[in-house]
Design an enzyme around this catalytic site. Structure first.
Site, PDB file in Angstrom:
ATOM      1  CE  LYS A   1      -1.700   2.506   3.224  1.00 50.30           C
ATOM      2  NZ  LYS A   1      -1.598   3.858   2.596  1.00 50.30           N
TER       3      LYS A   1
ATOM      4  N   GLY B   1       7.516   5.484   7.883  1.00 50.12           N
ATOM      5  CA  GLY B   1       6.702   6.684   7.998  1.00 50.12           C
ATOM      6  C   GLY B   1       6.976   7.391   9.301  1.00 50.12           C
ATOM      7  CB  SER B   2       5.128  10.037  11.051  1.00 50.41           C
ATOM      8  OG  SER B   2       3.869   9.470  11.351  1.00 50.41           O
TER       9      SER B   2
ATOM     10  N   GLY C   1       3.666   5.096  13.284  1.00 49.83           N
ATOM     11  CA  GLY C   1       4.362   3.876  13.674  1.00 49.83           C
ATOM     12  C   GLY C   1       3.845   3.307  14.985  1.00 49.83           C
TER      13      GLY C   1
ATOM     14  CB  CYS D   1      13.378   9.781   8.247  1.00 52.95           C
ATOM     15  SG  CYS D   1      13.982   8.373   7.282  1.00 52.95           S
TER      16      CYS D   1
END
Length: 486
Positions: free
Chosen positions: A180, A234-235, A239, A292
């Site tokens: 996804k 991701g963030s 998470g 990141c």
């Protein structure tokens, strides 16, 4: 609008080796550089995400993927690598319009993906049982087996290379996948599905790509008991949610999350122009600050502070910001209007907390369309302020003063994150000693970053490690010990 690349298309969902019309309608895919709709993406329903999971489950439990030899799976990954290399120009053109990739980021964003697939093929062929001996009779075989169905959830900042990297590792380990991509970069995942469908012998159901925009459909990929593992980048905020959702069924998780890394310039450093250029790129301008791994806190001693800041300001003001299709552009847009507003709010908040904007802070002059923010440098930043503690995810560099090596280490470690970082110094042994004291997953010394090493972080920067050879594949596998009679 200029002619769009071939891989920009109005795709369907890719489920069980077939293209399927979405039940949730379609949503617009917006170019961050032009604010124009480049395509409409298929919005998967909860039921269609469930169908994708079911297809991956069947492909693992009943299909040929699980019974293939490692060499056969490696051959499929080599096919993928060759097709990605052949279509690299198309993927780069897609990256320019969908997520604002510029020319000097092409290798890391696009070209490297093909080599990742070929390397994963090599690793897949090397997987083997490992005999060990110890106390007791006989021999023990350590065997790594695929976990089963892996849901891969990827972000919008480096979508193509992360889609490919995670897919490679999961497939090389023998798993099946539901991918996804972010709703902000859906075409990256669907174009990859097209390459797999048209150019590889990967069986139906082994790779499924769904692009839901709704929370419930996406959440199914973290809660469904038919899924054995979640690989998420991701963030840290999301998470935590993924980790919580995975808890009920004790799914294996791999989390690559945020960072607020520090770059420490020691007081014996002779700061060259080339070093400054690398610092600005690694700290601020890389993909418009949307990475990141950025060293978004720059720690300077009093003896170097004013000179380094003045030179960085001049360098930042010279950065050409604009259209990613312009080969001379050095920094592109942020991904969305919401992200630009978030970055602008961080800058305003930093000023309210006492920081000073010495360059940037707004939108580039003369750039009226697109989600752009100038390279921004803040000084007088307090180590405990919001901008020094929270991930901005924009081209914003916070400069902090420190007294001595111990103070620099304390400031660097004063973070909920621990993903990356850097130390600069003439005395390499001293710089290495400082680097060893930083609580982070990887750190560069004098601009030399870790090579083919496992990637991941400490604290809120995640759990587990991606890549790094066979160890990266083992993250997607379960260990079994078999006792063998002598």
């Amino acid at each position: 609008m200029a002619e769009l690349p071939q891989l920009v298309d109005t795709y369907q969902l890719y489920i069980d080796g077939r293209w399927v019309e979405p039940e949730g309608g379609r949503y617009d895919d917006i170019s961050p550089a032009t604010e124009a709709v480049i395509a409409t993406a298929p919005d998967a329903s909860v039921g269609q995400v469930s169908e994708a999971i079911a297809a991956a489950r069947r492909a693992f439990d009943e299909g040929p993927w699980g019974t293939m030899t490692n060499q056969d799976r490696a051959a499929c990954l080599n096919q993928l690598g060759e097709a990605l290399m052949k279509n690299a120009d198309e993927f780069f053109a897609l990256s320019q319009v969908e997520w604002g990739c510029i020319a000097n980021e092409r290798v890391m964003q696009v070209d490297g993906a093909a080599f990742m697939s070929m390397y994963a093929a090599q690793l897949a062929a090397e997987l083997a049982d490992e005999p060990v001996t110890g106390i007791g009779a006989g021999t023990t075989l350590l065997r790594h087996e695929p976990l089963g169905v892996v849901s891969i959830l990827t972000p919008w900042n480096f979508p193509h290379c992360l889609n490919v990297m995670k897919l490679n590792n999961a497939l090389a380990a023998g798993n099946t996948v539901v991918l996804k991509p972010s709703p902000l970069t859906p075409l990256a995942g669907l174009a990859l599905a097209r390459i797999i469908d048209e150019h590889t012998d990967i069986p139906p159901g082994v790779v499924n790509v769904v692009t839901p925009s709704g929370i419930e459909a996406a959440k199914l990929l973290t809660t469904d008991p038919r899924i054995d593992m979640i690989s998420f980048t991701g963030s840290s905020v999301v998470g935590r949610q993924v980790m919580s959702a995975a808890g009920d069924t004790l799914k294996r998780i791999l989390l690559e999350l945020g960072g607020k890394s520090a770059s420490i310039v020691l007081d014996d450093t002779v700061v060259t122009d080339a070093m400054l250029e690398q610092m600005l790129f690694d700290c601020c301008s890389l993909h418009a600050g949307q990475a990141c791994i950025l060293h978004s806190r720059l720690l300077l001693p009093d003896s170097l502070h004013d000179d380094v800041v003045d030179r960085l300001v001049a360098l930042a003001r010279s950065v050409k910001v604009g259209d990613p299709t312009d080969p001379d552009v050095q920094m592109g847009p942020l991904i969305s209007a919401a992200q630009r507003e978030r970055v602008e709010a961080h800058i305003a908040g930093a000023v309210n907390e006492g920081a000073k904007v010495v360059t940037g802070g707004g939108r580039p002059a003369g750039v009226d369309v697109g989600f752009y923010v100038e390279p921004t440098i803040l000084t007088d930043v307090d180590p405990n302020s919001t901008v020094a503690q929270e991930e901005v995810f924009g081209p914003v560099l916070s400069v902090l003063r420190y007294r001595d090596d111990d103070d620099a280490v304390a400031i660097a470690n004063n973070s909920q994150y621990g993903l990356s970082g850097a130390v600069w110094g003439t005395d390499v042994d001293r710089a290495l000693g400082v680097a060893r004291r930083i609580r982070t997953g990887q750190i560069a010394v004098n601009g030399i970053g870790p090579g083919a090493a496992p990637f991941g972080g400490f604290k809120l920067s995640g759990l587990g490690r991606e890549g790094g050879g066979i160890a990266g594949l083992h993250q997607y596998m379960e260990l079994k010990a078999i006792g063998v009679p002598a």
